[in-house]
Design an enzyme around this catalytic site. Structure first.
Site, short mmCIF file in Angstrom:
data_model
loop_
_atom_site.label_atom_id
_atom_site.label_comp_id
_atom_site.label_asym_id
_atom_site.label_seq_id
_atom_site.Cartn_x
_atom_site.Cartn_y
_atom_site.Cartn_z
N ASP A 49 8.72 -52.63 -36.50
CA ASP A 49 8.28 -53.89 -35.88
C ASP A 49 8.33 -53.89 -34.36
O ASP A 49 9.10 -53.17 -33.74
CB ASP A 49 9.08 -55.08 -36.43
CG ASP A 49 10.58 -54.93 -36.25
OD1 ASP A 49 11.10 -53.80 -36.38
OD2 ASP A 49 11.26 -55.94 -35.97
N GLU A 88 13.04 -55.31 -38.23
CA GLU A 88 14.42 -54.97 -37.86
C GLU A 88 14.97 -55.95 -36.84
O GLU A 88 16.16 -56.19 -36.80
CB GLU A 88 14.46 -53.55 -37.27
CG GLU A 88 15.88 -53.02 -37.06
CD GLU A 88 16.59 -53.62 -35.87
OE1 GLU A 88 17.79 -53.93 -35.98
OE2 GLU A 88 15.95 -53.83 -34.83
ZN ZN Z 1 15.33 -53.96 -30.45
ZN ZN Z 2 15.35 -51.28 -32.05
#
Ligand code: ZN
Ligand code: ZN
Length: 388
Positions: A77, A135
């Site tokens: 991401d 994440e």
């Molecule tokens: Zn990051």
């Molecule tokens: Zn990262």
């Protein structure tokens, strides 16, 4: 053992990374990214599952003989930042940018899959590629675990990496024990009694209470925690009041707690609550405090991190491999490592000492780190799957 670094240097890692960089996608919206990964893994002959944890992709590479299962995790991401770099691979999506290096992680993952598929006849066991969405504080790892990413087959060891601009290019850190912090978010609403700015004795002034809470919280780290133990308690947001002559009825604070050690974490959580509630009550206000767990600490297994360091030494030289580096940021790799022991290591990416930090609109890293990351992961994986 093949010369994985030489082979990695022949791959299109830079082109893959720049394409991903031009087309960043936010957490759980990594549709284009996931389709590129799924196509690449399918073409290599891996068994591919998509939609694991919404946009996550899992690929299984079987070696030529039975053996252990090594899991390799890469996050996909981008961040809600407008890029300010002037490169020809600058983000084409205003307000979205790969400012943490996850574009590099995906490119490394594609490279590792390419090389290990090429050498599958030398592997006894299998490799599970886990490309994780979201994440950046959105819980992608937990979503993948809930969707069965760790089943069929269950990994014996999990490895992952982060390109890291606090280390120069060519250096690697793979510590033992906690290497990234556990993170909590806290939210606090202080309620007093509003009134006229000229008659404070008829009120409970929440501006004063909130100010005391912020000050008193500084003693948690300085007075309640072992000075040798890294801890952060930060109040990042404080809002109260509407006019110069009105005593505010309410104040709102948001903050974060970062710790490495679990016993220390429990102490800090208890003391933050005692300090917030005690300070508010002492000054006559009521308070509501919610502390929410964001991620656990990233804790490395001793044997797995030693194996990563051996592989890294073959790639960048033993003098460039350390154990000391820790990062106070959080990472949801921690949830995979809670279920499956392993190692999460830092791959130096800085071109010069004043490189912009992660999450900065001018973040970038040295792409020469990409083949190094591929080689270290291939070498470590091959060392687990070398067979009898
Ligand atoms: Zn990051
Ligand atoms: Zn990262």
């Amino acid at each position: 053992m093949p010369d994985y670094l030489a082979e990695a240097q022949e791959l299109d890692l830079v082109a893959w990374r720049r394409d991903l960089h031009r087309h960043p996608e936010l957490g759980f919206a990594e549709v284009r990214t996931a389709s590129i990964i799924a196509r690449h893994l399918s073409e290599l002959g891996l068994e591919v599952q998509t939609g694991i944890g919404k946009t996550g992709v899992v690929g299984l590479l079987e070696g030529c003989q039975p053996g252990p299962v090594v899991m390799l995790r890469f996050d996909m991401d981008a961040l809600p930042i407008t890029e300010e770099n002037a490169t020809d691979y600058v983000s084409q999506s205003p307000g979205v940018m790969h400012a943490c290096g996850h574009d590099g992680h995906v490119a490394i993952g594609l490279g590792v899959a390419t090389l290990l598929a090429r050498h599958r006849n030398e592997l006894s066991g299998s490799v599970k590629f886990v490309f994780q969405p979201a994440e950046e504080g959105m819980g992608g790892a937990m979503e993948m675990i809930k969707d069965g990413a760790l089943q069929g087959p269950r990994p014996d060891v999990a490895l992952g990496l982060h390109i890291f601009n606090q280390l120069p290019l060519g250096q690697v850190a793979a510590g033992e024990g906690p290497v990234m912090a556990a993170a909590e978010r806290f939210h606090c609403i202080v309620t007093g009694r509003g009134g006229h700015g000229a008659t404070p004795h008829q009120t409970v002034d929440t501006v004063v209470v909130a100010a005391q809470i912020v000050t008193a919280l500084q003693t948690v780290v300085s007075r309640n925690v072992d000075p040798a133990e890294p801890v952060v308690v930060s109040v990042g947001s404080l809002h109260s009041g509407s006019a110069f002559n009105i005593i505010a009825e309410q104040a709102e604070l948001w903050g974060t707690i970062r710790t490495f050690d679990e016993a220390t974490r429990q102490t800090v959580l208890r003391r933050v609550r005692e300090v917030v509630e005690g300070t508010a009550h002492t000054l006559g206000a009521s308070v509501q405090l919610e502390i929410e767990e964001l991620t656990l600490a990233v804790v490395n297994d001793v044997a797995a991190s030693a194996r990563v360091r051996e592989a890294a030494a073959r790639v960048v030289g033993a003098a460039n491999v350390g154990t000391q580096q820790r990062w106070m940021a959080s990472e949801d790799m921690s949830y995979f490592l809670r279920e499956v022991g392993g190692c999460f290591f830092f791959l130096g990416g800085a071109r010069h000492p004043s490189e912009f930090p992660h999450h900065n609109p001018r973040f970038d890293f040295d792409e020469a780190a990409l083949p190094q990351g591929v080689a270290i992961l291939c070498d470590t994986t091959a060392s687990y799957l070398r067979g009898a």
